[in-house]
Write a protein that holds these residues in place. Structure first.
Motif, short mmCIF file in Angstrom:
data_model
loop_
_atom_site.label_atom_id
_atom_site.label_comp_id
_atom_site.label_asym_id
_atom_site.label_seq_id
_atom_site.Cartn_x
_atom_site.Cartn_y
_atom_site.Cartn_z
N LYS A 214 0.74 2.33 -15.59
CA LYS A 214 0.32 2.92 -16.82
C LYS A 214 1.50 2.59 -17.83
O LYS A 214 1.15 2.45 -18.97
N LYS A 215 2.60 2.26 -17.22
CA LYS A 215 3.76 2.00 -18.39
C LYS A 215 3.27 0.71 -18.84
O LYS A 215 3.45 0.32 -20.06
N GLU A 216 3.00 -0.18 -18.00
CA GLU A 216 2.65 -1.51 -18.55
C GLU A 216 1.43 -1.82 -19.11
O GLU A 216 1.04 -2.95 -19.59
N GLY A 217 0.43 -0.63 -18.92
CA GLY A 217 -0.78 -0.97 -19.47
C GLY A 217 -1.75 -2.03 -18.64
O GLY A 217 -2.44 -2.68 -19.38
N LYS A 218 -1.86 -1.83 -17.42
CA LYS A 218 -2.23 -2.97 -16.57
C LYS A 218 -3.40 -2.28 -15.72
O LYS A 218 -3.17 -1.02 -15.15
N TRP B 133 0.89 -1.21 0.01
CA TRP B 133 -0.01 0.21 0.13
C TRP B 133 0.89 1.30 -0.14
O TRP B 133 0.53 2.26 -0.65
N GLU B 134 1.98 1.01 0.64
CA GLU B 134 2.75 2.40 0.82
C GLU B 134 3.46 2.82 -0.58
O GLU B 134 3.75 4.09 -0.74
N LYS B 135 3.44 1.91 -1.48
CA LYS B 135 3.89 2.33 -2.84
C LYS B 135 2.83 2.44 -3.93
O LYS B 135 3.07 2.06 -5.15
N LEU B 136 1.84 2.74 -3.44
CA LEU B 136 0.51 3.05 -4.35
C LEU B 136 1.09 3.97 -5.44
O LEU B 136 0.53 3.52 -6.70
N LYS B 137 1.41 5.17 -5.18
CA LYS B 137 1.91 6.04 -6.28
C LYS B 137 2.63 5.41 -7.37
O LYS B 137 2.57 5.46 -8.52
N GLU B 138 3.77 4.60 -6.79
CA GLU B 138 4.68 4.02 -7.89
C GLU B 138 4.07 2.84 -8.67
O GLU B 138 4.41 2.61 -9.83
N ALA B 139 2.95 2.18 -7.86
CA ALA B 139 2.22 1.23 -8.69
C ALA B 139 1.21 1.69 -9.92
O ALA B 139 1.11 1.25 -10.91
N GLU B 140 0.78 3.12 -9.33
CA GLU B 140 0.09 3.80 -10.62
C GLU B 140 0.91 4.00 -11.70
O GLU B 140 0.59 3.74 -12.98
N GLU B 141 1.97 4.60 -11.48
CA GLU B 141 2.83 4.73 -12.74
C GLU B 141 3.44 3.36 -13.49
O GLU B 141 3.25 3.38 -14.91
N THR B 142 3.67 2.55 -12.72
CA THR B 142 4.09 1.16 -13.30
C THR B 142 2.85 0.56 -13.99
O THR B 142 3.06 0.03 -15.11
N PRO C 102 -12.09 -12.72 0.83
CA PRO C 102 -11.34 -11.56 0.63
C PRO C 102 -12.09 -10.65 -0.12
O PRO C 102 -13.08 -10.67 -0.66
N LEU C 103 -11.73 -9.31 0.13
CA LEU C 103 -12.62 -8.04 -0.69
C LEU C 103 -11.39 -7.73 -1.81
O LEU C 103 -10.63 -7.48 -1.52
N VAL C 104 -12.29 -7.60 -3.04
CA VAL C 104 -11.24 -7.35 -4.31
C VAL C 104 -12.04 -6.33 -5.14
O VAL C 104 -13.35 -6.22 -5.23
N VAL C 105 -11.24 -5.22 -5.36
CA VAL C 105 -11.67 -4.08 -6.06
C VAL C 105 -10.85 -3.93 -7.31
O VAL C 105 -9.33 -3.97 -6.90
N ILE C 106 -11.27 -3.94 -8.56
CA ILE C 106 -10.49 -3.80 -9.59
C ILE C 106 -10.71 -2.56 -10.33
O ILE C 106 -11.71 -2.16 -10.70
N LEU C 107 -9.51 -1.90 -10.35
CA LEU C 107 -9.68 -0.44 -10.90
C LEU C 107 -8.91 -0.16 -12.20
O LEU C 107 -7.83 -1.21 -12.51
N ASP C 108 -9.23 0.70 -13.19
CA ASP C 108 -8.41 0.98 -14.39
C ASP C 108 -6.96 1.57 -13.95
O ASP C 108 -6.94 1.68 -12.98
N THR C 109 -6.36 1.99 -15.10
CA THR C 109 -5.02 1.98 -14.81
C THR C 109 -4.89 3.62 -14.11
O THR C 109 -4.07 3.79 -13.27
N GLU C 110 -5.81 4.50 -14.43
CA GLU C 110 -5.90 5.60 -13.66
C GLU C 110 -6.45 5.84 -12.22
O GLU C 110 -6.50 6.77 -11.72
N MET C 111 -7.06 4.62 -11.84
CA MET C 111 -7.72 4.58 -10.67
C MET C 111 -8.94 5.42 -10.50
O MET C 111 -9.12 6.12 -9.53
#
Length: 169
Positions: free
Chosen positions: A44-48, A33-42, A122-131
């Motif tokens: 976007k780069k990977e298209g996931k 969770w602490e690396k969420l901003k980095e994950a958003e960038e990753t 488990p609770l699961v939420v799936i968001l787009d690349t830009e959240m």
């Protein structure tokens, strides 16, 4: 004496296999969770997309097998989503803080997805690349009964969003 030793040895192996089987198998590239901003960038780069998986910090004692089923559902979820999503270990406290008005605690779409997901682990939420868009939201029992259907629909929505973005360019 040998019989006692064999029984103790066998029970030790059985216990270790039981504990090993009852854990969530997070992939190596899981995002904390602490690396969420980095994950958003990753993402976007990977298209996931981003799949937020919420599990308890510590599982309770499994008296009726429900914890084992929840862990199994979590592992199935991770396997199903890692093909098109980065898996993020969710932080329930941050989402609760965001729902109470603290805007920078979690994305608004994640709060909306959590409200739609349900109330069993488990609770699961799936968001787009830009959240910004909720592609899917579900919880424990639904994952067991309709998980493949829900995850396929989320993948289809994700592909449609990506195709629409490409057409805009």
């Amino acid at each position: 004496m040998r019989t006692l030793l064999c029984i103790l040895l066998f029970s030790g192996f059985a216990t270790s296999f039981t504990f090993a089987a009852s854990k969530v198998r997070w992939p190596r590239d899981v995002v904390e969770w602490e690396k969420l901003k980095e994950a958003e960038e990753t993402a976007k780069k990977e298209g996931k997309g981003l799949a937020f998986v919420f599990v308890p910090v510590e599982w309770p004692e499994d008296l009726n097998g429900s914890v084992g089923r929840s862990i199994s559902a979590t592992n199935d979820t991770i396997r199903a989503l890692k093909s098109f999503c980065l898996i993020v270990k969710g932080n329930m406290q941050a989402v609760r803080a965001a729902s109470q008005g603290k805007e920078d605690a979690a994305p608004k779409a994640l709060v909306a997805g959590m409200n739609a997901a349900g109330n069993t682990y488990p609770l699961v939420v799936i968001l787009d690349t830009e959240m910004k868009v909720v592609l899917g939201a579900t919880s424990g029992k639904n994952i067991s009964t309709e998980g493949k259907k829900i995850f396929r629909a989320a993948k289809k929505k994700f592909r449609e969003l990506e195709k629409a973005k490409e057409e805009e360019k």
